[in-house]
Design a protein around this motif. Structure first.
Motif, PDB file in Angstrom:
ATOM      1  N   MET A  95      36.098  35.121  52.338  1.00  0.00           N
ATOM      2  CA  MET A  95      35.420  36.211  51.634  1.00  0.00           C
ATOM      3  C   MET A  95      35.916  37.569  52.126  1.00  0.00           C
ATOM      4  O   MET A  95      36.116  38.496  51.312  1.00  0.00           O
ATOM      5  CB  MET A  95      33.907  36.112  51.808  1.00  0.00           C
ATOM      6  N   VAL A  96      36.133  37.703  53.419  1.00  0.00           N
ATOM      7  CA  VAL A  96      36.709  38.952  53.940  1.00  0.00           C
ATOM      8  C   VAL A  96      38.074  39.195  53.306  1.00  0.00           C
ATOM      9  O   VAL A  96      38.406  40.324  52.912  1.00  0.00           O
ATOM     10  CB  VAL A  96      36.808  38.894  55.476  1.00  0.00           C
ATOM     11  N   ALA A 149      34.348  35.741  44.965  1.00  0.00           N
ATOM     12  CA  ALA A 149      33.735  34.453  45.275  1.00  0.00           C
ATOM     13  C   ALA A 149      34.714  33.596  46.051  1.00  0.00           C
ATOM     14  O   ALA A 149      35.927  33.668  45.835  1.00  0.00           O
ATOM     15  CB  ALA A 149      33.307  33.740  43.994  1.00  0.00           C
ATOM     16  N   VAL A 150      34.175  32.776  46.941  1.00  0.00           N
ATOM     17  CA  VAL A 150      34.958  31.754  47.636  1.00  0.00           C
ATOM     18  C   VAL A 150      34.807  30.478  46.827  1.00  0.00           C
ATOM     19  O   VAL A 150      33.732  29.871  46.802  1.00  0.00           O
ATOM     20  CB  VAL A 150      34.467  31.542  49.082  1.00  0.00           C
ATOM     21  N   ASP A 192      28.007  25.244  47.154  1.00  0.00           N
ATOM     22  CA  ASP A 192      28.027  26.267  46.114  1.00  0.00           C
ATOM     23  C   ASP A 192      29.093  27.294  46.469  1.00  0.00           C
ATOM     24  O   ASP A 192      29.610  27.322  47.591  1.00  0.00           O
ATOM     25  CB  ASP A 192      26.649  26.942  45.998  1.00  0.00           C
ATOM     26  N   HIS A 193      29.433  28.130  45.489  1.00  0.00           N
ATOM     27  CA  HIS A 193      30.394  29.204  45.684  1.00  0.00           C
ATOM     28  C   HIS A 193      29.680  30.476  46.142  1.00  0.00           C
ATOM     29  O   HIS A 193      28.880  31.022  45.381  1.00  0.00           O
ATOM     30  CB  HIS A 193      31.126  29.515  44.371  1.00  0.00           C
ATOM     31  N   PRO A 194      29.935  30.976  47.345  1.00  0.00           N
ATOM     32  CA  PRO A 194      29.368  32.272  47.735  1.00  0.00           C
ATOM     33  C   PRO A 194      29.932  33.393  46.868  1.00  0.00           C
ATOM     34  O   PRO A 194      31.113  33.386  46.510  1.00  0.00           O
ATOM     35  CB  PRO A 194      29.812  32.433  49.194  1.00  0.00           C
ATOM     36  N   LEU A 195      29.067  34.358  46.529  1.00  0.00           N
ATOM     37  CA  LEU A 195      29.443  35.482  45.670  1.00  0.00           C
ATOM     38  C   LEU A 195      29.069  36.790  46.345  1.00  0.00           C
ATOM     39  O   LEU A 195      28.008  36.903  46.960  1.00  0.00           O
ATOM     40  CB  LEU A 195      28.720  35.366  44.326  1.00  0.00           C
ATOM     41  N   SER A 247      25.720  38.777  50.196  1.00  0.00           N
ATOM     42  CA  SER A 247      26.166  37.714  49.299  1.00  0.00           C
ATOM     43  C   SER A 247      24.992  36.923  48.735  1.00  0.00           C
ATOM     44  O   SER A 247      23.925  36.794  49.360  1.00  0.00           O
ATOM     45  CB  SER A 247      27.102  36.746  50.038  1.00  0.00           C
ATOM     46  N   ILE A 248      25.222  36.383  47.543  1.00  0.00           N
ATOM     47  CA  ILE A 248      24.344  35.369  46.966  1.00  0.00           C
ATOM     48  C   ILE A 248      25.254  34.190  46.613  1.00  0.00           C
ATOM     49  O   ILE A 248      26.234  33.952  47.306  1.00  0.00           O
ATOM     50  CB  ILE A 248      23.553  35.922  45.759  1.00  0.00           C
TER      51      ILE A 248
END
Length: 600
Positions: free
Chosen positions: A488-489, A434-435, A332-335, A529-530
């Motif tokens: 993400m950073v 998002a990644v 999944d895409h981290p948000l 994150s979610i």
């Protein structure tokens, strides 16, 4: 391949519809095709497989009717569908790299599936996404063949420079640009045009190249959500050869007669209303099509004896096919929501805090489909970016040069995504990051080779029990690689770079949270994150008839006859974009594949 966007939108069911609320209402238990799941892909299949009038089609949906549910019709109210009666309410197990937090994983428990509860963003994916599907499946039929077209936005504004009309097609799903402008829109687009480089302005991300900053396109028409249910399913419920039954759970699929040449033919579907209720069996003379979603499909396969041998034997489930990839390769895409205090009188916190304002805006929407409610509670502008060349030199896990590593979405208000609650006062901007090319699906030891995308680990889905009414055990393994957390950073730093341009002076007051270094940013990301709710891959497509992959390039389940999978579980790699449109395209092509096998 059919084209996807344009002209019909219905909110309510016709009086003569064949929508059943109980399996006891079925007149016949024999069909040509049984589609398991009335979601995004299942609705497309129901439409296309029943349109010639000669083949009997049954759709079995576990959830509820989509009609007259305000939160899934009015775009701005969409977040109200999460953690509600139209949500499966799945949750991950504690995520090791996120300080053992559990993550909500919403999925649509309603006709239209997740297309009825998502944030409606419409990305068909870069050319590279589809060419990569073709490469990973060894089937050139998955390469790109032109899709999508817009309807006018609700406010009728001039869209010149915001979209390329020639890049779009024609079909039942309504899509449009934003119908309600915000003060952020000219600031974001102007900054992209002035700063250029990685942030360059992209006139239309649905023209094949996703890279750059652009105006967002959504599955919205005439100011209301356009879902798979409203576009594909509701308009055809009058067809006499189509039955759709809701509130009904498929508990397993099986063969009704002995295997021939050691290959069983799956032709029987077992359906129940409750865990303790009676089971009714329905047969399909041509095919059973699993469209139960990335979580439901893998769970049902294992309950039916198709899955990793060790997992099935642990649950004392007879092994029909030892299929090691079932439930594996979940990604999944981290948000992450990045908040800024801003100088504004129009950000949408006032609507979230004041019920009377919300009621007035809803009244405006009901009267003429205008105002804030015509847009999702998200942003009108977004950017898809490549990582800087020096972050991970010579390594890009995306599908290709037209696909991104990072997404940023600019929201004119406080989006309560994650553990941070809406403050009691103040005006805010949220930049969602998002990644979109996560490597938590990859074996990092393969980074030293040139064959990065062929060795996977990824998240997992396993059975919690043999009760089909129990939720499975879901572990997306978010941030399990250094690439993902550092990307993400980088996204957080990209936001700071973008909003430090002169166009933002006087608007941004300060960041909601200040960071001194990258370590603090990484800790914040792990804590807050979610996901973007884009899980894919639990029954992925693989080349040929071998054990690599659960389905072949025609989406047929390997090792059996009569069973096909059509939903996001088959994606061989996660698209670097919002995958809703990808699911429609997948289902349209699957419909063509199925009809080529069975229709004269």
């Amino acid at each position: 391949m059919r084209l996807l966007c344009a002209s019909t939108f219905l909110l309510a069911l016709p009086a003569f519809s064949r929508l059943l609320t109980s399996i006891s209402e079925l007149d016949d238990l024999k069909y040509d095709f049984v589609v398991i799941g009335g979601g995004t892909a299942g609705s497309v299949l129901a439409n296309r497989l029943s349109e010639d009038g000669r083949h009997k089609v049954l759709v079995v949906e576990a959830g509820v009717d989509n009609a007259n549910i305000q939160d899934i019709i009015v775009p701005f109210l969409g977040p109200g569908a999460f953690n509600s009666l139209v949500d499966w309410n799945f949750t991950s197990i504690p995520q090791t790299e996120m300080f053992n937090r559990t993550i909500p994983l919403p999925r649509g428990f309603v006709l239209g599936g997740s297309s009825s509860i998502n944030f409606m963003t419409w990305n068909r994916g870069s050319d590279d996404v589809w060419d990569n599907f073709a490469r990973l499946s060894n089937d050139s039929g998955w390469s790109w063949d032109s899709v999508s077209r817009l309807t006018p936005p609700s406010d009728g504004h001039n869209t010149t420079g915001e979209v390329i009309p020639s890049a779009h097609g024609n079909g039942p799903v309504l899509t449009s640009l934003s119908g309600f402008a915000t003060e952020l829109d000219p600031i974001v687009s102007g900054t992209a045009r002035s700063i250029g480089g990685r942030f360059k302005y992209n006139e239309d991300p649905n023209a094949g190249d996703m890279i750059g900053t652009s105006f967002v396109q959504n599955s919205i028409g005439h100011g209301a959500r356009s879902s798979a249910a409203t576009a594909y399913l509701v308009p055809i419920l009058h067809r006499p050869n189509l039955d759709v039954v809701i509130h009904s759970r498929v508990t397993k699929v099986r063969a009704s007669y002995p295997a021939q040449n050691d290959i069983p033919t799956i032709d029987t579907v077992e359906i129940a209303h409750s865990a303790t209720g009676p089971r009714i069996e329905v047969t399909a003379s041509r095919e059973i099509i699993l469209s139960a979603g990335v979580f439901g499909t893998a769970q049902l396969l294992m309950l039916s004896g198709v899955g990793p041998k060790e997992e099935l034997e642990k649950r004392h489930i007879p092994v029909v096919v030892d299929s090691p990839d079932v439930g594996k390769h979940l990604v999944d895409h981290p948000l992450l929501a990045n908040y800024f205090v801003v100088n504004s009188n129009t950000s949408f916190e006032r609507v979230l805090r004041n019920g009377s304002i919300a009621e007035d805006l809803l009244g405006q929407w009901e009267a003429n489909r205008t105002g804030l409610m015509v847009d999702p509670a998200a942003g009108n502008t977004a950017a898809f970016l490549k990582n800087p060349a020096d972050l991970f030199p010579k390594f890009d896990p995306s599908s290709g040069p037209k696909s991104a590593n990072i997404e940023m979405i600019f929201c004119n208000g406080f989006e309560p995504l994650g553990p941070t609650s809406l403050p009691s006062n103040g005006s805010f901007m949220t930049v969602i990051t998002a990644v979109v090319s996560p490597t938590s699906r990859m074996n990092l030891f393969s980074f030293i080779s040139d064959n990065f995308s062929d060795v996977f680990i990824g998240g997992t889905l396993t059975l919690n029990s043999t009760n089909p009414f129990d939720s499975p055990v879901i572990d997306p393994r978010l941030y399990s690689t250094e690439f993902d957390i550092q990307t993400m950073v980088q996204a957080m730093k990209d936001v700071d770079t973008f909003v430090s341009e002169s166009a933002w002076e006087g608007y941004i007051v300060r960041p909601f949270v200040e960071f001194s270094n990258d370590e603090e940013r990484a800790i914040y990301a792990r804590n807050n994150s979610i996901t973007v709710n884009h899980s894919v891959g639990t029954a992925r497509m693989g080349p040929g008839d071998g054990t690599d992959g659960v389905v072949d390039s025609s989406l047929r389940v390997k090792g059996v006859n009569g069973l096909r999978i059509v939903d996001a579980s088959v994606y061989p790699q996660i698209p670097e974009n919002h995958p809703q449109a990808v699911a429609y395209i997948l289902a349209e092509r699957a419909s063509d594949l199925i009809r080529s096998c069975h229709f004269e």
